[in-house]
Write a protein that holds these residues in place. Structure first.
Motif, PDB file in Angstrom:
ATOM      1  N   PRO A  63       0.799  -1.239   0.000  1.00 17.01           N
ATOM      2  CA  PRO A  63       0.000   0.000   0.000  1.00 17.01           C
ATOM      3  C   PRO A  63       0.828   1.285   0.000  1.00 17.01           C
ATOM      4  N   SER A  64       2.087   1.198   0.388  1.00 14.18           N
ATOM      5  CA  SER A  64       2.926   2.403   0.380  1.00 14.18           C
ATOM      6  C   SER A  64       3.220   2.892  -1.028  1.00 14.18           C
ATOM      7  N   THR A  65       2.984   2.054  -2.044  1.00  8.69           N
ATOM      8  CA  THR A  65       3.262   2.463  -3.421  1.00  8.69           C
ATOM      9  C   THR A  65       2.200   3.405  -3.974  1.00  8.69           C
ATOM     10  N   ALA A  66       1.046   3.478  -3.334  1.00 13.85           N
ATOM     11  CA  ALA A  66      -0.023   4.379  -3.782  1.00 13.85           C
ATOM     12  C   ALA A  66      -0.755   4.913  -2.557  1.00 13.85           C
ATOM     13  N   PRO A  67      -0.130   5.826  -1.826  1.00 15.81           N
ATOM     14  CA  PRO A  67      -0.749   6.338  -0.597  1.00 15.81           C
ATOM     15  C   PRO A  67      -2.026   7.118  -0.837  1.00 15.81           C
TER      16      PRO A  67
END
Length: 361
Positions: free
Chosen positions: A277-281
């Motif tokens: 999920p850190s790739t598309a906050p």
């Protein structure tokens, strides 16, 4: 219609790229700059976007985090996408072969023996390292592979008695930094796979606002049945959304696969699905890792140990390397038509459920 299953990474990649071209998918690929496949082929992480690249809802499907487990993940991507009519407002992004070296060379880990599914972390913080690990390493990673050295039940029982099952499985499987030739090695820095997806995925997901995902694995659970590991906090909206789509019975399916430890599961470090999920906050996320069961815990554990021995073992073995490799693959990618048929049906059902849930979200 040709089978979605493949015998080699080269064949699987060829089928995936041919389908992407046929469907007009947008493909971004990064070829490994130094390593080659078992047949001398390019090794690549391929990410294909099927449907509208600007859609705000994305279903993300991942194969091959653990190399030889990529065969069912690839087959599920191909079988799902070749007949899918993608609705307006949704796209499907398929990442083929997160660990292409392992996929091609039939190994769980990458070219540096890094377990890619323990590498998405800080390479040390929070890892449980104590006197238990050397004991487990000697028991699980012997120089000889014989009937005497395979059996580690006495060591297992003693460690559980003195330290507890939870501690044992966390030290064993949660991720370790001390032994580069051991199981579940996290590495000393970002793997090539992590470096590539850290660069590509934020661009691929730039327009996405709601993302559902499945990352495919094999090994744990009853024969061809699914078990579910969700990294979102229990009770959180993302967690509840996942099991609302997949089904409430899936909540306990992962812990139920740990028969040997009575349901005690590791505390994992560096999971790809937890980092993802850190790739598309900017987006809301819902998703999970799904295991497709093969054999019992001990048999699957021995398959993983054989994989490691085939790379680093330097002693005697009770079977030829070819026989060991075949047995290892049966533990992680069974060849029977029964397993393939059931695994494909169950996996396709899960992907359809996630897509239906995403569409209603």
């Amino acid at each position: 219609m040709s089978s979605p299953f493949s015998q080699t990474y080269k064949e699987a990649r060829g089928k995936f790229l041919a389908l992407a071209e046929e469907q007009g998918a947008v493909v971004v690929s990064t070829i490994h700059p130094t390593e080659r496949g078992a047949e001398g082929e390019d090794l690549a992480i391929d990410i294909a976007t099927f449907g509208d690249p600007d859609a705000e809802k994305t279903l993300f499907l991942v194969s091959g985090t653990h190399g030889q487990e990529g065969f069912i993940g690839s087959a599920l991507q191909i079988a799902f996408l070749r007949d899918l009519v993608i609705p307006d407002g949704v796209n499907v992004v398929a990442l083929h072969a997160l660990n292409p070296w392992g996929f091609s060379h039939l190994s769980r880990t990458d070219e540096n023996n890094v377990d890619v599914n323990r590498n998405f972390d800080d390479y040390g913080g929070g890892l449980v390292q104590d006197e238990v690990y050397p004991v487990l390493f000697r028991a699980l990673c012997p120089d000889d592979w014989t009937e005497e050295t395979i059996d580690w039940s006495d060591v297992r029982e003693e460690v559980v008695r003195t330290h507890g099952a939870k501690h044992m499985v966390t030290v064993l499987a949660g991720g370790q930094r001390d032994e580069p030739t051991g199981l579940n090695y996290v590495g000393k820095g970002p793997s090539w796979s992590r470096t590539v997806v850290s660069e590509l995925l934020p661009r691929v997901f730039a327009k996405s606002r709601r993302i559902a995902f499945i990352e495919w694995h094999t090994g744990l659970g009853p024969f061809a049945e699914l078990s579910h590991l969700c990294s979102f906090a229990p009770g959180s909206p993302s967690y509840e959304r996942v099991f609302g789509w997949i089904g409430d019975e899936a909540r306990t399916s992962f812990s139920a696969t740990f028969e040997v430890t009575g349901g005690e599961v590791p505390t994992y470090q560096g999971l790809f699905s937890a980092w993802l999920p850190s790739t598309a906050p900017q987006a809301d996320w819902a998703g999970l890792l799904i295991e497709v069961g093969t054999l019992d815990n001990i048999a699957v554990g021995n398959a993983v140990r054989m994989d490691r021995w085939l790379r680093f073992g330097n002693g005697r073995s009770l079977a030829s390397r070819e026989e060991m490799r075949a047995a290892m693959m049966e533990g992680l990618n069974p060849s029977s038509a029964e397993w393939r048929g059931k695994a494909l049906a169950n996996g396709l059902d899960a992907q359809r459920r996630m897509l239906a849930g995403l569409m209603e979200w």
